[in-house]
Structure formats: structure tokens, C-alpha cells
Motif scaffolding. Structure first.
Motif: not given
Length: 631
Positions: A35-40, A195-199
Motif C-alpha cells: 500500500v505504501d508503494v501504491f501511495f508513492v 501521516t500518510r501524505a509524505w508517501q
């Protein structure tokens, strides 16, 4: 943005990691980093679309929103409607109503707020929530709403250089906030945009700060980035506080792969290209299948899991070719937005109407009549309960003089029937759900901590002055308080260290537990009940789905070894209390776990109200455990 095969292959890596993690395959313990990769990836693509449009003077905010709607809403709406029909037919009424609520939250992209909120003590575990996976769509949508407006304003007043500097500052602030919030409220940090925007901005910075790499350098970046992602998938686990600083590893990995922009075997692999193409739909459909297998107790079956994974990709492919790829942009962005808004309102409206109709007219679901949740309140004794300041179940059970006191959390209440089946007199029950039998401790849920400490102290003080000689039986759902997973607000800690874990936590827990038990045992015999086995899901729900869909009625159980392992630290604390405080210990396992299997149901009848609270059928098996207490 022009199509990039390396990003499409990266999508495939991300979705495969998430899917295999959710289906519980070994080695993919950290697959949630997908999911973190998807955000990037999303941040990179959205930044490119917006900045290019602004540079060329042709960016349209409405058209951007219409494009995002076309990408996300159709497949999501179909999945929601399919689940709605499934739930109407097969799910228990309250679960169906919860599903309808989840569908509404998902379609209006607010499900992350719901999951970040505090859950009740009897709320279904998140693993039983059919819409849990939509939290990430909600975070992305909220980002899409704010991000283009931010870039438009920055570009107009600060220029391109100002955009870059400001986004770097926002990314750093969001990362610092993520690290800080994760340390004391990991649930909020996990689900919320700030807290997720930075990704996502990290992906945007790749577009804003391009690197001129040679072919060899690009391949090196790609290999290094994929290594970071695979290390995260292999070595991380859901027990970690997340996202926090640890999320830097998969995020930096994704950034490096996008920077690499390499035409390698990885990016040219046909299978990865196909999986990347259908990745969004696969993500949508895999989680309901996980929940179905989980609720039926089939996540441990290799055949069921293999079929579930395969079906995830089959449904994902159907969804892509029949829904996603059929949607085209209309000439008018406003008309397109209106179209998708109508879809959202329609499905949400049908969901609310069906939930309401099912409650008012339950017969409309015939012949799919649910078996019903077992009664939590026992039929084996009468009870008179008294008001108190702790919202506790303070009750007199049965008739006559009080011959035993049951003290603890909700397990003291749910296991009372086993005591009363052999007790010819009355019992006094002091049970406060979610409260460990400890005098001094801290808890993530601060309001509950204050209530629990006051409740336990009050009862210890009462016992110091009265009820001398009357046996005291202590019950606790021990694993609830020692579970260190990120979304457990009941976890206890000591010495003000909210991140306490491992041997330090267990040592302090044993010390405080022994101290509390010794104080309770001064004027009376004390019996500590070892942990009742905890099932992995709500037993009656699993039996329902098994019967209705699979046509089976197999009993649900866990292995005795699993139960013993789960409660190892709790039993060490109990054994130490037995030694130091001269108390007796009662073990439910021999009665509930015959032949090495701890039963959740017996002959198709649930022994539990949910996954850990016994009902009369379970207490029937346990009654002989308490004969010596009331003799």
C-alpha cells in the motif's frame, strides 16, 4: 502522463505483496508495505499530470476530478453492490447492517475515519470487516481533493521553484508527524492522510526533481529499490508500529525504482504487466475473499487459500475488462462528475434502504434465515445488577447467601454460568469489560485506563474490609492486554513507556499481577482461572457461512499448541502468583480442548458468543472445573 512499463510492473509487485500478505502466506509477513508503494506511485503520477497541465496552461480541476472518478468509482461501486447482495442473502442481520454502513463510508471516501476511530469491546475484529481495504482508497481520494488545489495556489503565487520547496517542507513535516503520532497512536497514524501524505508527496518529488541517469545507473536504482521493497516484505510484520520511520524503506525503494525508469527484464515481464494492469481491481476483490475464508475458518487451508488467491485475480481481470476499461471520458467534465456522483448516491441509497428493510421486515430474507448469535446472558441463573460508576456488571447471581465472588473483566461475566451450574448458593459478580486485574498500569485507551484502575482499586479496598473467607475467582482475557499489535487500545504498559514490549513488558506485567493477586488473597482463598481459548473469528458467523454457502457444518477449533503459545506469558504470570501468593489455579483447557483441539463449536453448536466469550453451551463443558471452589 505517458505510460511507463516499470511503474506498471511496480504496481504488480505492490498488489501481489498485499494479496499474499492478506491471505497469510509465509514470507510475505510485511506485504502490507505494498500500500505504501501504491501511495508513492500515485503521488508521482498525480504530480506529473497536474504540473504538466499547469505549465501548459491547460489544467482543469474539474477534469482532474472527473478523471480520478472514472478511475476509482465504477469498479468500487460494482464491488460494493455485489457485496451488498451477498450480505443481504448470507450475513447475519447486524453484520449486514455494518456492511451497509461500511459501503456508505467507502463510497463517500471516509472509511479511514471510521477505522481510525475507537472500537467497542464487542466490536467485530477488523479481519471480519468486508470493507477494511477501502481505507487506502479514502486516503488517496482525500489527497486528490486537496493536492491539485494546493499546487494551483503555490504555482500561481510562488512559481515552480516555490512549489518544489513547499512540497519538500510539507513532506518533511508529514514524515515527522507520522513518526511522532505512530509512537503513541499508531492506529490514527496508519489510517489518516496527514501521516500518510509524505508517501504520496515523495512520489511527487521524483517528478519535480528528475535525475539524468545512465542506463547502468537506472538499472542499479531499480535493483536497489526492489531490494528495499523485498526486504520490507520479508523482514517486517504487522506487529511493528506502522507507518513511522520504518515506512521509509519501502517508500525509498519505490522512489528508486521510479527514478531508475529502466527498460529491464523486470519492466518488460508480460505477467507483471498484466497483473499491474488489473492491480486496482484485484485489490478491490481480494479482501472480501480473505474475509470469507477467515470467517469460515479456512485461511489455514492450502486449497482454500490457493483458490482464494486465484479467484482474486480472475475477478480482478473481469472487473478490469468489463468495467474499468469500458469507462471513457465524456466531453463535459461536469457531466462526468454528475454521472459518478449519481452512481455513488444510488448505490449508497440502495444500501441504506436494504439495511433498513432487512431490519424492519426480516422475513424478506427468507429462506436464508440466519441461525442467530447465541445469547450472551445465561439462562442458568437469575441475576440482580446494581448501578455503579464504572459501567461494570456488578450483579448478584442466583439466590441465597453469597458463597463465591467472581472478579475480573468480561470473562468473569461470560464464564459465570459454569460456576453457578455447580454452586447451590449465590455468587457476586464484579466484571468490567476491558479491565485487567492490575492495580497500577497504563493503557493506550486513557479513558478506559482511568475507569479500570478505579474499578480494581475499589474492589480491592472492599475486599480488604469485608467478605472475609469467601472464595474469590479471578478471570482475565490476558492476551488482550499483552497483545502488541498496532490497533489494540487495550494493551497495557508500565513506567510510562507506551512503546514497551518484549521481556521488559512481560516482566513488569508479572510483577504487578503478582502484587495485585497477593493483595487480594490476604483474607480469603483465591482461584485464578487460566485463559479461555480464543478463536480466530466469531464462531457463529463462521458456522453460518459454512452452512449457507459451503453446505457444511464442520466444527470450528484451534490447536491446543496454538492456545498454549498465545498465552505463554500470561501463564508464567499466573504460575508466579500461585507460588508467591499461595493461590490455586484452575485450567479450562482440559475441558475445552479434548484431543489436542480447542473447540469453538461442538456438534455444530457455537460454544462462544463471539470469538472469546463463552455461552451456556461452552460453560456446560466447563462446570466441573469449579466444583472445588464451591464445595
Amino acid at each position: 502522463m505517458e505510460f511507463r512499463s516499470d511503474i506498471n510492473a511496480l504496481r504488480a509487485v505492490a498488489v501481489v505483496s498485499v494479496v499474499l500478505f492478506h491471505f497469510g502466506l509465509p514470507v510475505f509477513f510485511g506485504g502490507f508495505v505494498g500500500v505504501d508503494v501504491f501511495f508513492v506511485i500515485s503521488g508521482f503520477l498525480m504530480t506529473g499530470i497536474i504540473i504538466k497541465g499547469l505549465h501548459e496552461g491547460r489544467f482543469s480541476l474539474l477534469r482532474f476530478y472527473a478523471s480520478r472518478s472514472r478511475r476509482i468509482i465504477p469498479a468500487l461501486a460494482v464491488m460494493c453492490f455485489a457485496l451488498l447482495v451477498f450480505g443481504f442473502i448470507y450475513l447475519p442481520l447486524e453484520d449486514f447492517r455494518d456492511l451497509a454502513k461500511g459501503i456508505k463510508n467507502s463510497l463517500f471516501f471516509g472509511s479511514n475515519f471510521y477505522f481510525a476511530g475507537d472500537g467497542g469491546y464487542f466490536d467485530a475484529p477488523l479481519s471480519e470487516n468486508w470493507m477494511l481495504h477501502t481505507w487506502s482508497l479514502s486516503v488517496e481520494w482525500q489527497f486528490y481533493m486537496v493536492y491539485p488545489i494546493l499546487l494551483i495556489v503555490l504555482h500561481r503565487f510562488l512559481g515552480f521553484r516555490g512549489v518544489k520547496i513547499t512540497l519538500v517542507l510539507i513532506a518533511v513535516m508529514s514524515l515527522v508527524l507520522s513518526v511522532y503520532v505512530t509512537s503513541y497512536n499508531a492506529t490514527y497514524a496508519f489510517y489518516m492522510l496527514p501521516t500518510r501524505a509524505w508517501q504520496m508527496i515523495a512520489g511527487g518529488l521524483v517528478f519535480l526533481f528528475p535525475l539524468a541517469l545512465s542506463k547502468a545507473q537506472g538499472r542499479f536504482f531499480e535493483v536497489l529499490g526492489l531490494s528495499f521493497i523485498f526486504i520490507s516484505v520479508y523482514f517486517f510484520s504487522e506487529e511493528l508500529l506502522w507507518p513511522g520511520y520504518l515506512a521509509l524503506l519501502p517508500v525509498v525503494g519505490a522512489v528508486l525504482v521510479i527514478y531508475g525508469n529502466s527498460s529491464s527484464r523486470f519492466s518488460r515481464n508480460r505477467l507483471l504487466q498484466f497483473v499491474g494492469k488489473i492491480s486496482y481491481s484485484v485489490y478491490l476483490w481480494h479482501w472480501p475473499l480473505v474475509v470469507f475464508l477467515y470467517t469460515c475458518g479456512l485461511l489455514g487451508s492450502l486449497y482454500a487459500v490457493t483458490a482464494g488467491i486465484a479467484l482474486s485475480f480472475v475477478l480482478g481481470a473481469f472487473s478490469f475488462y468489463l468495467i474499468e476499461s469500458k469507462e471513457s471520458m465524456l466531453p463535459s467534465a461536469l457531466r462526468m462528475l454528475g454521472k459518478y456522483l449519481l452512481v455513488v448516491i444510488s448505490v449508497a441509497g440502495v444500501s441504506a434502504a436494504m439495511a433498513s428493510a432487512a431490519k424492519k421486515y426480516p422475513d424478506i430474507r427468507f429462506p436464508y434465515v440466519e441461525f442467530g448469535q447465541p445469547d450472551y446472558r445465561s439462562k442458568y441463573f437469575s441475576q440482580e445488577c446494581f448501578p455503579n460508576d464504572y459501567k461494570a456488571a456488578e450483579c448478584k447471581l442466583g439466590e441465597g447467601e453469597v458463597s463465591v465472588i467472581l472478579f475480573g473483566d468480561s470473562h468473569a461475566q461470560s464464564t459465570a454460568a459454569a460456576v453457578q451450574l455447580v454452586n447451590k448458593s449465590a455468587a457476586l459478580s464484579w466484571a468490567r469489560g476491558g479491565c485487567p486485574t492490575l492495580l497500577n498500569f497504563s493503557m493506550r485507551d486513557k479513558k478506559l485506563e482511568d475507569v479500570c484502575r478505579a474499578f480494581v482499586r475499589d474492589k480491592v479496598n472492599i475486599l480488604a474490609d469485608s467478605f472475609n473467607g469467601i472464595p474469590l475467582v479471578v478471570f482475565n482475557h490476558f492476551s488482550l492486554y499483552l497483545d502488541q499489535s498496532r490497533d489494540n487500545d487495550f494493551k497495557v504498559y508500565f513506567n510510562g513507556d507506551a512503546n514497551q514490549g518484549g521481556d521488559g513488558l512481560y516482566k513488569d506485567y508479572r510483577r504487578e499481577y503478582v502484587s495485585t493477586i497477593c493483595e487480594l488473597s490476604v483474607n480469603r482463598p483465591v482461584f485464578i482461572v487460566r485463559p479461555v481459548p480464543v478463536m480466530p473469528f466469531s464462531v457463529y458467523k463462521g458456522l453460518n457461512l459454512q452452512k449457507k454457502i459451503l453446505g457444511e457444518n464442520a466444527d470450528i477449533a484451534i490447536s491446543l499448541d496454538e492456545h498454549v503459545k498465545r498465552n505463554h506469558e500470561a501463564n508464567l504470570a499466573i504460575d508466579e502468583a500461585r507460588k508467591e501468593c499461595n493461590v490455586k489455579v484452575l485450567d479450562p483447557a482440559p475441558y475445552l480442548c479434548p484431543d489436542g483441539k480447542c473447540l469453538g463449536s461442538y456438534n455444530g453448536k457455537p460454544l462462544y458468543y463471539d470469538d472469546n466469550h463463552l455461552v451456556d453451551a461452552g460453560n456446560d463443558l466447563l462446570k466441573e472445573l469449579f466444583i472445588d471452589v464451591v464445595r
